[in-house]
Design an enzyme around this catalytic site. Structure first.
Site, mmCIF file in Angstrom:
data_model
loop_
_atom_site.group_PDB
_atom_site.id
_atom_site.type_symbol
_atom_site.label_atom_id
_atom_site.label_comp_id
_atom_site.label_asym_id
_atom_site.label_seq_id
_atom_site.Cartn_x
_atom_site.Cartn_y
_atom_site.Cartn_z
ATOM 1 N N LYS A 165 24.232 -35.499 -0.354
ATOM 2 C CA LYS A 165 24.362 -34.210 0.469
ATOM 3 C C LYS A 165 23.517 -34.795 1.727
ATOM 4 C CE LYS A 165 26.841 -31.885 -2.197
ATOM 5 N NZ LYS A 165 28.247 -31.558 -1.607
ATOM 6 N N ASP A 193 28.775 -35.866 2.412
ATOM 7 C CA ASP A 193 29.236 -34.644 2.664
ATOM 8 C C ASP A 193 28.248 -33.811 3.291
ATOM 9 O OD1 ASP A 193 30.331 -32.209 2.263
ATOM 10 O OD2 ASP A 193 30.319 -31.892 0.059
ATOM 11 N N GLU A 218 32.804 -36.159 4.568
ATOM 12 C CA GLU A 218 33.383 -34.988 4.114
ATOM 13 C C GLU A 218 32.946 -33.761 4.840
ATOM 14 O OE1 GLU A 218 33.690 -34.450 -0.077
ATOM 15 O OE2 GLU A 218 33.144 -32.478 -0.037
ATOM 16 N N ASP A 241 37.027 -29.875 2.655
ATOM 17 C CA ASP A 241 36.712 -29.192 1.419
ATOM 18 C C ASP A 241 36.718 -27.672 1.748
ATOM 19 O OD1 ASP A 241 35.751 -27.813 -0.729
ATOM 20 O OD2 ASP A 241 33.952 -29.177 -1.260
ATOM 21 N N LYS A 265 39.170 -26.666 -5.154
ATOM 22 C CA LYS A 265 38.165 -26.117 -5.936
ATOM 23 C C LYS A 265 38.987 -24.755 -6.589
ATOM 24 C CE LYS A 265 33.686 -27.186 -4.338
ATOM 25 N NZ LYS A 265 33.891 -28.126 -2.978
HETATM 26 MG MG MG Z 1 32.298 -30.793 -0.562
#
Ligand code: MG
Length: 367
Positions: A165, A193, A218, A241, A265
């Site tokens: 992250k 990401d 990402e 995403d 997702k």
């Molecule tokens: Mg993501």
């Protein structure tokens, strides 16, 4: 077959690592998960689970799931749960947007379809492809040293695909990324990401500074056009995403060659039905996927594993054992990762048996 009653349960799922942190100072300590039990006039009960990653990750929040179910649930009473396409049309007719609310209901219908036919969900979604599905491990935003230590720990559990992250201070993100990259073993995969949190001038600086590192980048920025501009400034493979939240958005992004991989997702797109559509579109277009959800426990993990395991291996970038991030099991036979790999359940439907004492009393009952 008719839906006769929908019970809604709320479960707190404390996170294994205490606190999960991502960009912009956002973090959560407990998943607030919602489970639906969909009853039918033929005695079959289907289950669905949806769990937003707190209220500030996607436009979704846990109390909103329950409120949305109160709004939408009555329209499904009397409907045939086996007709999942019809169910989706009814849901869209009566509630605009709010895909996360629809996800749990759609999942419960697929579960009932599997139970009624005696087939596992993975078969209904296309059949088992390959031995098992690789799960990535998300690494909370922290100091470079602690992120390296966390990767070492997760490597010990068999993981070899890490999503760190970033999306914080650019200078520190460059240090985080470089420290982690230097610690990796041969064959390990690294994704950085930013979870929408860099402004374009910050993302531009980071991608220039990490251009020599073998990694995937990402969702650097919030907006689609901003992400596209960063995509054009880097040679690193690119993942989108948060911004890819519908089939239409997937098509637009593919037309622009905006990414190499997309994260599907379940709750972001409205459930298994739409996620399967998008999965099949990605297969046709040659876009690799991470199939996952924003959180939850054994029920949603079973649904994720079924969709991921029925996806061609070459296009399966990774998946996620979301139940592996928290400490509470809510069902028997929830798929668990083994050495970083997960398999779809083999029982009918979702293949899990919810633990009713853990789910407790329904917080809402619709009949
Ligand atoms: Mg993501």
């Amino acid at each position: 077959m008719r839906i006769t009653k929908i019970d809604v349960h709320q479960v707190d799922l404390p996170l294994r690592e205490g606190k999960y942190s991502w960009s912009g100072g956002k973090s959560i300590r407990v998943y607030d998960s919602t489970v639906v039990r969909m009853h039918t006039d033929q005695g079959l009960v289907g289950h669905g689970e949806v769990c937003p990653l707190g209220p500030a990750y996607l436009p979704a929040y846990a109390a909103g799931v329950r409120t949305g179910l109160k709004e939408l649930g009555p329209h499904l009473i009397g409907q045939d749960p086996l007709q999942v396409g019809v169910i989706n049309r009814v849901m869209d007719q009566h509630l605009k947007g709010h895909p996360y609310v629809k996800s749990a209901l759609d999942m419960a219908c697929w579960d009932i379809l599997g139970l009624a036919s005696g087939l596992p969900l993975v078969t209904l979604l296309g059949g088992v492809q390959g031995e098992a599905v690789k799960c990535y491990r998300a690494i909370s935003q922290d100091t470079p040293e602690r992120m390296v230590a966390r990767i070492e720990e997760m490597r010990g559990e068999g993981h070899h695909h890490f999503q760190i992250k970033v999306g914080g201070d650019p200078a520190l993100d460059i240090k985080r990324t470089r420290a982690v990259a230097e610690s990796l073993k041969p064959g390990e995969v690294l994704v950085a990401d930013a979870n929408t949190s860099w402004l374009p001038y910050q993302a531009a600086r980071v991608v220039r500074a990490i251009e020599d590192i073998d990694l995937y980048l990402e969702q650097p920025c919030l907006g689609y056009d901003e992400c596209l501009s960063i995509r054009k400034r880097t040679t690193r493979p690119f993942i989108l995403d948060e911004i890819i939240d519908s089939p239409a958005m997937l098509l637009r992004a593919h037309a622009d060659r905006a990414m190499d991989v997309v994260n599907i997702k379940l709750s972001k797109v409205g459930g298994l039905t739409v996620a399967r559509q998008m999965r099949d579109m990605c297969v046709a277009m040659g876009i690799a996927m991470t199939i996952e959800d924003s959180g939850g426990s054994d029920i949603v993990t079973a649904a994720i594993a079924a969709l991921a395991h029925s996806t061609p291996e070459a296009l399966r970038f990774s998946s996620s054992d979301v139940n592996g991030y928290n400490t509470k099991s809510i069902a028997e036979n929830g798929p668990r990762h083994e050495g970083g790999w997960i398999k779809a359940p083999t029982g009918a439907g979702l293949g899990v048996k919810p633990l009713l004492d853990v789910l407790g009393k329904a917080v809402v009952s619709i009949e």
